[in-house]
Design a protein around this motif. Structure first.
Motif, PDB file in Angstrom:
ATOM      1  N   LYS A 445       0.830  -1.207   0.000  1.00  0.00           N
ATOM      2  CA  LYS A 445       0.000   0.000   0.000  1.00  0.00           C
ATOM      3  C   LYS A 445       0.867   1.260   0.000  1.00  0.00           C
ATOM      4  O   LYS A 445       0.543   2.256  -0.656  1.00  0.00           O
ATOM      5  CB  LYS A 445      -0.942   0.004   1.216  1.00  0.00           C
ATOM      6  CG  LYS A 445      -2.020  -1.067   1.145  1.00  0.00           C
ATOM      7  CD  LYS A 445      -3.089  -0.866   2.204  1.00  0.00           C
ATOM      8  CE  LYS A 445      -2.592  -1.170   3.595  1.00  0.00           C
ATOM      9  NZ  LYS A 445      -3.668  -1.064   4.610  1.00  0.00           N
ATOM     10  N   PHE A 446       1.976   1.204   0.720  1.00  0.00           N
ATOM     11  CA  PHE A 446       2.893   2.346   0.767  1.00  0.00           C
ATOM     12  C   PHE A 446       3.452   2.647  -0.619  1.00  0.00           C
ATOM     13  O   PHE A 446       3.505   3.808  -1.044  1.00  0.00           O
ATOM     14  CB  PHE A 446       4.026   2.055   1.748  1.00  0.00           C
ATOM     15  CG  PHE A 446       5.019   3.171   1.887  1.00  0.00           C
ATOM     16  CD1 PHE A 446       4.754   4.259   2.702  1.00  0.00           C
ATOM     17  CD2 PHE A 446       6.219   3.142   1.181  1.00  0.00           C
ATOM     18  CE1 PHE A 446       5.666   5.300   2.816  1.00  0.00           C
ATOM     19  CE2 PHE A 446       7.135   4.173   1.291  1.00  0.00           C
ATOM     20  CZ  PHE A 446       6.865   5.251   2.113  1.00  0.00           C
ATOM     21  N   VAL A 447       3.863   1.593  -1.336  1.00  0.00           N
ATOM     22  CA  VAL A 447       4.410   1.777  -2.688  1.00  0.00           C
ATOM     23  C   VAL A 447       3.387   2.433  -3.600  1.00  0.00           C
ATOM     24  O   VAL A 447       3.689   3.409  -4.309  1.00  0.00           O
ATOM     25  CB  VAL A 447       4.850   0.418  -3.281  1.00  0.00           C
ATOM     26  CG1 VAL A 447       5.165   0.552  -4.775  1.00  0.00           C
ATOM     27  CG2 VAL A 447       6.072  -0.111  -2.543  1.00  0.00           C
ATOM     28  N   TRP A 448       2.143   1.947  -3.558  1.00  0.00           N
ATOM     29  CA  TRP A 448       1.120   2.515  -4.438  1.00  0.00           C
ATOM     30  C   TRP A 448       0.742   3.933  -4.018  1.00  0.00           C
ATOM     31  O   TRP A 448       0.432   4.781  -4.866  1.00  0.00           O
ATOM     32  CB  TRP A 448      -0.113   1.614  -4.468  1.00  0.00           C
ATOM     33  CG  TRP A 448       0.096   0.389  -5.300  1.00  0.00           C
ATOM     34  CD1 TRP A 448       0.027  -0.905  -4.890  1.00  0.00           C
ATOM     35  CD2 TRP A 448       0.427   0.341  -6.691  1.00  0.00           C
ATOM     36  NE1 TRP A 448       0.295  -1.763  -5.926  1.00  0.00           N
ATOM     37  CE2 TRP A 448       0.544  -1.020  -7.043  1.00  0.00           C
ATOM     38  CE3 TRP A 448       0.640   1.311  -7.658  1.00  0.00           C
ATOM     39  CZ2 TRP A 448       0.854  -1.433  -8.341  1.00  0.00           C
ATOM     40  CZ3 TRP A 448       0.960   0.905  -8.955  1.00  0.00           C
ATOM     41  CH2 TRP A 448       1.069  -0.449  -9.281  1.00  0.00           C
ATOM     42  N   GLY A 449       0.772   4.215  -2.736  1.00  0.00           N
ATOM     43  CA  GLY A 449       0.495   5.577  -2.279  1.00  0.00           C
ATOM     44  C   GLY A 449       1.519   6.567  -2.809  1.00  0.00           C
ATOM     45  O   GLY A 449       1.172   7.658  -3.283  1.00  0.00           O
TER      46      GLY A 449
END
Length: 505
Positions: A445-449
């Motif tokens: 989720k961090f990467v996509w954020g």
């Protein structure tokens, strides 16, 4: 981080390439830069396939309504013993915040005003133009877009929670494609969904930053509506939605979505009672009737004998493509929060409630804008044309008491919608790229954020936000075909389930 799926790897790689392409200036690639290529491709698609989008969107609406009132309506999105995880209020708040919240705030005044000045087949700035403006605003944000979302939501929830399939788009096509969904074809299908989601959400983040910047510059003399302000807003909101994303679905998104609804209803009720109340409710009532009466003709209306009229391409077809591009994101999210509901309950809730709320929203905000122009000769549209559509809402507020408070609340509302949309998107992208995990890893989720926010910031800087939006809409064409196949897949699976149930009862 656990072993990465092929969809995650392919999606991150192609997204990075696309963003880098957007950074290439026109001087280096005069005809091959992102802006010119996406403009040409989108123009071709809207011109040649407008009829296809129009027919497809209407098929999705007819299909969902038929499902709700058919024998399949009692099928539960989950096991027969499953019951809804969220209350009606929280469920509606979350699906609404993910689906349209920030868009309604952005376009609530601007779209009716645009249609009032330039309606199709009518002279602008007349009572007939005002009626058409409201009717088409209802149309563009009403039953059709929510039916598009509902098709994906039903398919994902049904196959994941009832059949035990992975919660990814490709798995919904197994009844008609078989084991092919486990190979490269399945990766391609899921990649198209991720591609449309990433750039569709990044565009909305960019638009949200622009509107917050426009509102702040109007409230505070020392703040300018420029790229520097917008990038600061993106950085702050990114930090906030990343913090929210780490708290999970039952805390961050749920609480913020409930707050969104409370704020939105508060603003709506205030303007309804302080503004031209009788006019607004008369307009709402009249337009609901006109919308429902004209829904069949509007659903199939184009301008074959007036080739120079591009209004339907610029608005209706553009919107249908945009909603289809958003369907993987919103559909995946509302599927995740709808476990345990029956198909009938799901369809009625997803179609009727947001449509009625959206209609009331446009009546209050857009109707007030038209009232000020028509009866009081206030230069609402002139201000929008001079300063940009992002100031439309704040321009209306300036004509009422407590305008500073209203504008401040609106900015806060846009910010919370901004956070919930981005938070929901990281959750959905995490699901789509981890083979449908109901609780995607925080690192994914961090990467996509970061990718979403970086995309919005970089393309705001290069002026390529429209190119980003066009890229998402281009992805909507193959995804429309995927959605039509999903309709066939659902129909086949429902028939088989009912036959099996009848044999064993």
């Amino acid at each position: 981080m656990k072993k990465l799926t092929p969809v995650f790897t392919v999606s991150v790689l192609f997204t990075a390439i696309f963003i880098l392409w957007g950074l290439v200036p026109e001087t280096i690639l005069p005809k091959g830069n992102l802006d010119s290529v996406t403009a040409a491709v989108q123009g071709f698609i809207l011109e040649k396939f407008g009829w296809f989008y129009l027919l497809s969107a209407s098929i999705f609406l007819i299909f969902t309504i038929m499902l709700a009132f058919s024998k399949y309506g009692s099928i539960r999105l989950g096991k027969d013993t499953d019951r809804p995880e969220y209350s009606y209020l929280s469920w509606f708040a979350m699906l609404f915040s993910a689906g349209m919240g920030i868009g309604l705030v952005f376009w609530g005044v601007a779209e009716p005003m645009y249609h009032y000045y330039s309606p199709p087949f009518l002279e602008g700035q007349t009572p007939e133009a005002a009626r058409a403006a409201m009717r088409y605003s209802f149309f563009h944000w009403g039953l059709h877009p929510w039916a598009i979302y509902a098709v994906i939501g039903i398919a994902l929830a049904y196959f994941q929670f009832r059949k035990g399939a992975p919660g990814v788009i490709s798995s919904t096509l197994r009844p008609i494609l078989g084991n092919k969904v486990d190979g490269p074809l399945g990766v391609l299908i899921d990649f198209i969904a991720v591609f449309a989601t990433v750039f569709g959400v990044a565009t909305s983040l960019g638009l949200g930053a622009i509107q917050i910047s426009g509102g702040l510059s109007g409230l505070f003399d020392g703040i300018e509506n420029n790229f520097t302000t917008q990038i600061i807003i993106i950085v702050i909101v990114t930090i906030l939605f990343m913090l929210s994303a780490q708290t999970g679905l039952n805390k961050g998104i749920k609480y913020l979505s409930n707050l969104n609804i409370i704020l939105a209803i508060s603003l709506l009720l205030f303007l309804l009672f302080v503004g031209p109340s009788n006019f607004i409710m008369d307009l709402f009532t009249t337009t609901i009737g006109s919308y429902l009466q004209n829904l069949p003709s509007m659903s199939f209306r184009l301008s074959p004998f007036d080739q120079e009229l591009t209004w339907f391409q610029d608005w209706t077809i553009f919107y249908w493509a945009w909603w289809i591009a958003w369907a993987p994101f919103v559909g995946t999210f509302i599927a995740r929060i709808s476990r345990g509901r029956t198909i009938r309950e799901f369809v009625i809730g997803v179609l009727a409630v947001p449509t009625l709320f959206g209609a009331l929203w446009f009546s209050v905000f857009g109707g007030t804008g038209i009232f000020l122009e028509f009866f009081e000769a206030k230069p609402i549209m002139e201000t929008i044309e001079q300063q940009g559509m992002e100031v439309a809402l704040f321009t209306v507020f300036e004509n009422f008491p407590f305008s500073t408070v209203l504008s401040s609340l609106a900015i806060f509302l846009i910010s919370t919608f901004f956070i919930t949309s981005a938070d929901s998107a990281t959750f959905v992208l995490g699901m789509q790229t981890t083979n449908g995990s109901l609780n995607p890893p925080g690192k994914v989720k961090f990467v996509w954020g970061i990718i979403q926010s970086a995309s919005a910031a970089i393309l705001l800087w290069t002026g390529g936000l429209e190119a980003l939006q066009r890229a998402s809409i281009i992805a909507a064409l193959p995804f429309t075909i995927i959605m039509l196949l999903i309709v066939l897949s659902l129909t086949k699976s429902f028939k088989e389930e009912v036959i099996h149930y009848e044999k064993n009862s």
